[in-house]
Design a protein around this motif. Structure first.
Motif, PDB file in Angstrom:
ATOM      1  N   ASP A 567       0.815  -1.212   0.000  1.00  0.00           N
ATOM      2  CA  ASP A 567       0.000   0.000   0.000  1.00  0.00           C
ATOM      3  C   ASP A 567       0.850   1.263   0.000  1.00  0.00           C
ATOM      4  O   ASP A 567       0.576   2.209  -0.749  1.00  0.00           O
ATOM      5  CB  ASP A 567      -0.914   0.003   1.228  1.00  0.00           C
ATOM      6  N   TRP A 571       0.605   4.268  -2.824  1.00  0.00           N
ATOM      7  CA  TRP A 571       0.191   5.660  -2.577  1.00  0.00           C
ATOM      8  C   TRP A 571       1.338   6.632  -2.810  1.00  0.00           C
ATOM      9  O   TRP A 571       1.115   7.751  -3.267  1.00  0.00           O
ATOM     10  CB  TRP A 571      -0.366   5.791  -1.156  1.00  0.00           C
ATOM     11  N   ARG A 581      -5.034  11.322  -4.063  1.00  0.00           N
ATOM     12  CA  ARG A 581      -5.245  10.023  -3.409  1.00  0.00           C
ATOM     13  C   ARG A 581      -6.730   9.711  -3.295  1.00  0.00           C
ATOM     14  O   ARG A 581      -7.147   8.556  -3.425  1.00  0.00           O
ATOM     15  CB  ARG A 581      -4.578  10.045  -2.031  1.00  0.00           C
ATOM     16  N   THR A 585      -9.420   6.237  -4.374  1.00  0.00           N
ATOM     17  CA  THR A 585      -9.876   5.542  -3.183  1.00  0.00           C
ATOM     18  C   THR A 585     -11.377   5.308  -3.300  1.00  0.00           C
ATOM     19  O   THR A 585     -12.120   6.183  -3.750  1.00  0.00           O
ATOM     20  CB  THR A 585      -9.575   6.366  -1.921  1.00  0.00           C
TER      21      THR A 585
END
Length: 902
Positions: A567, A571, A581, A585
């Motif tokens: 992860d 990111w 971001r 999401t």
């Protein structure tokens, strides 16, 4: 010695320069043939010794034989050594995942057996009694059952039987086999014996004598060597390996037998026709090339010699000499030159190839066997063959002009009118040539036309050198680019890949492997395989053209991968692209993706460029998972099926910020799903290596955080799990990781890649190819240079009266040099006219052959090597011409005009 041989020796002494150059050419030819044959013998010896160390030095194995058979073979005069082990029997491998290998095969070794059948220990020790066993590593890698040193196994050992016959390791497993105490009609039964408990005292590599089709994994225990066993396997080593098949056919009885083809193929004694053909054809092609280059030199030398002696032959014929005597005198000259040049060549060739082997020995160790040195092996038959080939080259080169000279009429020989036959049309030049080249150029052109045969060998010799130099350079440069491209710009030094591993086991192993010495960075990822339904109208125009899609729209199924990475890496990559971001999401968030394909450049460079596969910056697609059909990945000593992917259905792993993920249980997704892709130009982390069968000519990859993998990937989807590491010392870290993996008892197929080692192997391969390629080209070129020097210098000397006549009527030194320069240009231009197109075509064929073999490279036209060839050709011709002309200029014109040699 008869009078003709004396006359021949006097002629050789009189023309010392030509004789010395010819001897040098013969010596170079003999040195090259000696070097090629000695290198072939040394390389064969290296491969044989390496195979013996890995597989054992035995030549044939007989299975299921009684002790009396072993004693009979040991007493045979043809046998150098025997080794035997007891075939104790078979036991069921509980939990085994390979349906073709459901058994453990127990073999009882005596201490003497290990000397003939090498066993490479990975950990632990050898068994010391009948209650201890040695387990091969491929039981875990291929069979899916892991054992550790200290484990205790309770096995019920018995014999496989079918129709009353005992089956052995040479009889493959069949689906009809059953494991029962009673024998069904026509079935294969395992007659089970009493249970016995064994202690695992060591882990070893797969035994070299175990056939790939054997139904049982060979586990080894101790045998005291007595005759208590009824079934033995005996390994026979012969004094004369070439007799192995005749020996095996003559052995009484109908015992199953296995030849040690891993060793015999390198002796040229196996049934592997492809390997034998490759081994002998490569040597044959090299020797043929050397002979062709040498024949140019030697043939031309004898032709010039006969031109010198043609009047002498006419006089000898007029006083009663026979044509056979004259022909034999020329062959005698060839024997004399061979007697001088061949020993020199052999004496030069052996130290030369020894020096070459010393330069590449360490590189061979990195490529093949690192425990077997590549040393010089001198073979008397090989040297005799080299000398015979060299002498045959000389005699062939001498026989053709000798036969021609001996068949010429007597008066034609005395008058010397047969060498040049021409008419006015033969040497006619155009007025344009006269205006452009002037008198000097016209004379040079006429001289070239009046005797084309005299200069043909010069052109052919130089052409051969040009073609060899350019093609060798092309092959070397393309090989380097293919080798570097295979592992170029990798984000990691070490990679662990597994397809059939439970994720909980993977991350437990991850915690161990990242503690290996030298590791300073680590990561994990998973790559799942899908097919996407794509309308060809969504492709870019460039990709539609390169892929061959028509203007009309059609729906195609396009293979693609989805890569799940840590992860934090995902990111960080999103932020590095300047993206939000929040935009990526949520359940309907797009995935970043790369869709690139190679398109060849139609310009001069021939290099390919990356183009976008899709016209837009994003697309919505329907994905179908590729279900795992039992495909295997290479790993350890042998690959095979492992436990089902993913452990329990619905089990997945959620990422943590630091360390390995924890196991979490979530429901699996449907088999088909819609996704939105946002295209970018790069990916955050290199994907895992793929087997060749799964490589596509494009990159179509979506990237997602590991946290969504559980909801995204359906159970049973073909998924490769991987751990990647950066290390300060990759080789040391890889060795330590191998020990950790085996110590953990990993029970699935896996591959541990050392990317730096692969790169180093490619570099070593390229270096070895470069050394031998360019040395070979250099030697061929030296022969060509000797031929050019011999031909031009002698022809200039034969024209000394003609050149003196031109100087006597007022041709200045400047005009004289100009005329000779034009002749040099004619030589070079004719050579390049023939050589460069041939070299270009062969370079393209080499490129296509390498692409057909799987190399992903672009064609690079060999401008550099062609430029070197052009300069080299003119340099050799001009320097030789300058040497010969300077000698002529120093002579007195009156003396040259009186010379009646021509």
């Amino acid at each position: 010695m008869n009078i003709f041989n004396k006359v021949t020796l006097q002629s050789m002494k009189k023309s010392r320069t030509r004789t010395i150059v010819t001897v040098i050419g013969v010596a170079l030819s003999a040195a090259m043939i000696t070097a090629v044959s000695t290198f072939a013998v040394s390389l064969q010896n290296y491969m044989v010794n390496g195979a013996i160390q890995k597989y054992g030095g035995w030549h044939v194995e007989f299975l299921g034989v009684p002790p009396s058979f072993v004693r009979e073979q040991a007493a045979d005069s043809r046998v150098a050594d025997t080794a035997a082990f007891e075939e104790i029997g078979y036991a069921v491998l509980e939990g085994g995942k390979n349906p073709d290998k459901p058994y453990l095969f127990l073999a009882g070794f005596s201490p003497d057996t290990y000397a003939s059948l090498p066993m490479n220990l990975i950990s632990g020790r050898l068994p010391e009694n009948s209650g201890e066993i040695l387990i091969p590593a491929h039981v875990a890698a291929n069979g899916g059952v892991g054992y550790r040193v200290g484990d205790r196994l309770t096995l019920q050992v018995g014999n496989r039987r079918k129709g009353g016959a005992v089956l052995g390791q040479h009889d493959p497993y069949s689906p009809e086999e059953t494991l029962a105490e009673a024998e069904p009609a026509g079935g294969d039964t395992m007659a089970l014996g009493a249970e016995k408990t064994y202690t695992v005292v060591g882990i070893c590599e797969r035994p070299g004598f175990e056939e790939s089709t054997a139904p049982g994994y060979t586990v080894i225990t101790r045998w005291d060597g007595t005759d208590t066993g009824d079934n033995l396997s005996v390994f026979v080593t012969l004094k004369q390996p070439r007799q192995v098949r005749a020996y095996a056919d003559g052995v009484p009885g109908s015992y199953a037998r296995v030849f040690n083809d891993d060793v015999l193929r390198f002796m040229g004694l196996s049934d592997d026709a492809i390997f034998n053909g490759l081994l002998y054809s490569v040597v044959g092609i090299l020797v043929a090339l050397i002979m062709v280059g040498s024949i140019f030199l030697i043939y031309n030398s004898f032709t010039i010699s006969l031109n010198d002696r043609v009047r002498q032959f006419g006089i000898l014929l007029s006083v009663g000499a026979t044509r056979k005597q004259l022909q034999n005198s020329v062959l005698f000259e060839g024997l004399c030159i061979g007697a001088l040049g061949i020993p020199i060549g052999i004496l030069v060739g052996i130290p030369g190839i020894k020096l070459g082997l010393s330069l590449v020995s360490a590189n061979f160790g990195n490529i093949m066997y690192d425990t077997v040195p590549l040393t010089l092996k001198v073979s008397v038959p090989a040297l005799a063959a080299a000398a015979a080939v060299s002498m045959a080259t000389i005699l062939i080169s001498a026989y053709i002009p000798a036969r021609k000279a001996a068949g010429a009429p007597v008066m034609e020989c005395i008058r010397q009118t047969g060498e040049v036959r021409l008419n006015a049309g033969t040497v006619k030049t155009s007025k344009l040539a006269a205006r452009l080249l002037g008198l000097e150029g016209t004379l040079a052109l006429k001289n070239f036309k009046r005797n084309r045969r005299r200069y043909r060998s010069i052109v052919l010799s130089l052409t051969l050198s040009v073609v060899l130099l350019v093609t060798a350079s092309t092959f070397s440069s393309h090989l380097k680019r293919a080798a570097e491209g295979a592992v170029m710009d990798s984000d990691y030094d070490i990679c662990f890949c597994a397809r059939d591993m439970d994720e909980g086991e993977l991350f437990a192993l991850y915690d161990k492997l990242r503690t290996a010495d030298g590791v300073y960075e680590s990561s994990y990822q998973a790559v799942s395989a899908y097919t996407a339904s794509v309308n060809t109208e969504d492709f870019s125009a460039g990709y539609r053209e390169s892929a061959g899609y028509g203007p009309g729209g059609e729906v195609v199924e396009l293979p693609m991968d989805v890569q799940f990475i840590e992860d934090k890496l995902y990111w960080n990559f999103i932020e590095s692209l300047g993206l939000s971001r929040e935009e990526f999401t949520g359940p309907d968030a797009p995935l970043i993706a790369v869709a690139k394909a190679k398109k060849a450049d139609e310009g001069e460079t021939g290099e390919s460029s990356l183009i976008n596969m899709f016209a837009g910056s994003g697309i919505s697609l329907s994905l179908k998972p590729v279900m795992d059909g039992g495909a295997e990945m290479g790993g350890g000593a042998e690959t095979g099926a492992g436990p089902e992917m993913g452990g329990e259905p619905g089990t997945s792993v959620g990422p943590q910020t630091d360390g390995a993920p924890e196991v979490d249980r979530r429901p699996g997704a449907g088999l088909e799903q819609n996704v939105v892709l946002a295209f970018v130009d790069t990916i955050p982390l290199d994907t895992l290596p793929k087997p060749p069968s799964e490589v596509t000519p494009y990159v179509f990859l979506a990237v997602a955080p590991y946290g969504v993998k559980a909801d995204f990937v359906s159970p049973g989807t073909r998924t490769d799990l991987g751990l990647t590491f950066r290390s300060e010392s990759p080789s040391q870290s890889t060795a330590e990781m191998e020990a950790m993996i085996r110590g953990a008892g990993t029970a699935c197929g896996y591959t541990l890649y050392n990317m730096q080692k692969i790169l180093e192997q490619n570099r070593n391969t390229t270096f070895v190819v470069d050394v031998f390629t360019y040395v070979f080209v250099a030697m061929i070129s030296l022969i060509a240079v000797a031929n050019v020097f011999n031909t031009i210098s002698t022809n200039i000397r034969l024209r000394r009266r003609e050149l003196a006549m031109l100087r006597s009527i007022g041709m200045s030194d400047r005009d004289f040099r100009k005329m000779m320069s034009f002749e040099c240009i004619l030589y070079g231009a004719r050579t390049l006219f023939l050589g460069l197109p041939m070299a270009g075509i062969l370079s393209w064929l080499i490129y296509r052959w390498m692409v057909w073999g799987g190399a992903e490279i672009d064609f690079m036209f060999p401008w550099d090597s062609m430029g070197i060839s052009v300069l080299g050709v003119f340099l050799v011709v001009f320097v030789t011409m300058l040497y010969a002309v300077n000698r002529i200029r120093k002579e007195n014109i009156i003396d040259a005009l009186r010379d009646d040699m021509t």
